[in-house]
Design a protein around this motif. Sequence first.
Motif, mmCIF file in Angstrom:
data_model
loop_
_atom_site.group_PDB
_atom_site.id
_atom_site.type_symbol
_atom_site.label_atom_id
_atom_site.label_comp_id
_atom_site.label_asym_id
_atom_site.label_seq_id
_atom_site.Cartn_x
_atom_site.Cartn_y
_atom_site.Cartn_z
ATOM 1 N N HIS A 219 0.839 -1.201 0.000
ATOM 2 C CA HIS A 219 0.000 0.000 0.000
ATOM 3 C C HIS A 219 0.874 1.250 0.000
ATOM 4 C CE1 HIS A 219 -3.439 -2.550 0.718
ATOM 5 N NE2 HIS A 219 -2.770 -3.135 1.698
ATOM 6 N N PRO A 220 0.347 2.365 -0.507
ATOM 7 C CA PRO A 220 1.137 3.613 -0.491
ATOM 8 C C PRO A 220 1.463 4.027 0.945
ATOM 9 C CG PRO A 220 -0.901 3.884 -1.779
ATOM 10 C CD PRO A 220 -0.966 2.541 -1.109
ATOM 11 N N ALA A 221 2.599 4.695 1.110
ATOM 12 C CA ALA A 221 2.981 5.204 2.427
ATOM 13 C C ALA A 221 1.966 6.260 2.871
ATOM 14 C CB ALA A 221 4.380 5.800 2.379
ATOM 15 N N THR A 222 1.695 6.302 4.154
ATOM 16 C CA THR A 222 0.778 7.300 4.713
ATOM 17 C C THR A 222 1.491 8.040 5.836
ATOM 18 O OG1 THR A 222 -0.157 5.666 6.239
ATOM 19 C CG2 THR A 222 -1.286 5.961 4.120
ATOM 20 N N GLN B 208 -13.966 14.823 -0.689
ATOM 21 C CA GLN B 208 -15.234 14.532 -1.364
ATOM 22 C C GLN B 208 -15.480 13.024 -1.517
ATOM 23 O OE1 GLN B 208 -15.620 16.518 -5.096
ATOM 24 N NE2 GLN B 208 -17.770 15.994 -5.318
ATOM 25 N N GLY B 209 -14.425 12.234 -1.728
ATOM 26 C CA GLY B 209 -14.579 10.799 -1.908
ATOM 27 C C GLY B 209 -15.101 10.070 -0.683
ATOM 28 N N LEU B 210 -15.015 10.701 0.496
ATOM 29 C CA LEU B 210 -15.506 10.080 1.736
ATOM 30 C C LEU B 210 -16.767 10.754 2.273
ATOM 31 C CD1 LEU B 210 -12.191 9.426 3.698
ATOM 32 C CD2 LEU B 210 -13.568 7.804 2.396
ATOM 33 N N GLU B 211 -17.303 11.702 1.524
ATOM 34 C CA GLU B 211 -18.468 12.465 1.993
ATOM 35 C C GLU B 211 -19.631 11.552 2.365
ATOM 36 O OE1 GLU B 211 -21.226 16.227 0.544
ATOM 37 O OE2 GLU B 211 -19.620 15.498 -0.740
ATOM 38 N N ALA C 89 -6.720 0.960 5.188
ATOM 39 C CA ALA C 89 -6.601 1.237 6.621
ATOM 40 C C ALA C 89 -7.925 1.721 7.214
ATOM 41 C CB ALA C 89 -5.509 2.270 6.872
ATOM 42 N N LEU C 90 -8.760 2.382 6.395
ATOM 43 C CA LEU C 90 -10.064 2.864 6.859
ATOM 44 C C LEU C 90 -11.153 1.798 6.725
ATOM 45 C CD1 LEU C 90 -9.943 6.428 5.268
ATOM 46 C CD2 LEU C 90 -9.692 5.853 7.697
ATOM 47 N N LEU D 279 -12.558 2.048 -3.386
ATOM 48 C CA LEU D 279 -12.046 2.991 -2.382
ATOM 49 C C LEU D 279 -10.914 2.389 -1.554
ATOM 50 C CD1 LEU D 279 -15.370 4.559 -1.008
ATOM 51 C CD2 LEU D 279 -13.776 5.525 -2.664
ATOM 52 N N GLU D 280 -10.819 1.056 -1.511
ATOM 53 C CA GLU D 280 -9.804 0.394 -0.686
ATOM 54 C C GLU D 280 -8.386 0.786 -1.086
ATOM 55 O OE1 GLU D 280 -8.540 -4.029 0.913
ATOM 56 O OE2 GLU D 280 -10.017 -3.869 -0.681
ATOM 57 N N GLU D 281 -8.135 1.030 -2.370
ATOM 58 C CA GLU D 281 -6.788 1.347 -2.841
ATOM 59 C C GLU D 281 -6.520 2.841 -2.965
ATOM 60 O OE1 GLU D 281 -4.387 -0.873 -2.933
ATOM 61 O OE2 GLU D 281 -5.910 -2.309 -2.263
ATOM 62 N N GLU D 282 -7.514 3.673 -2.700
ATOM 63 C CA GLU D 282 -7.296 5.124 -2.760
ATOM 64 C C GLU D 282 -6.665 5.631 -1.472
ATOM 65 O OE1 GLU D 282 -10.221 7.775 -4.313
ATOM 66 O OE2 GLU D 282 -11.255 6.129 -5.353
#
Length: 150
Positions: A36-39, A115-118, A69-70, A76-79
Amino acid sequence: EPLHRLTASAMYHRPLGSAGHWATTAAFGRNIEGDHPATHAYLLETNLDLDGHNALFGRAEYVLKTGHALVLSGPLEEETFGVASLAAGYLRSFGPLGPVLPGAGVRASVDLVPQGLESTYGGRTPVGAMIYLRLSSAPMDHSRHGGAHP
């Protein structure tokens, strides 16, 4: 899944008058989890204890999290999402009453959601507030033990 975590923090503390103090913390964290991308996350919080009984506090936070992680599903899992939060409050301490220091406080917060989690959060700026009671251990009285210790 392997997780690599890096954290760093800095703290500042300053006495105010005879009974108060000001404490501030800045922190940074970075996670690298599997493929997964670093956060990362940034935090700044401060506490202004005016006199040992009245305290004001605030917190600003920015967190970059993956949909994984959310616990989001589907595409949305990979965003990756950036979420910010601002909180402020007040605490009034009473006593102490024996070994306990009771208190009552209020806290308000507002989150800034992409916006993607609104739809998941119910809006772009969810707000929250609470009134709470707190019990903590009372500070020790060092005067009964020969004064302050270094």
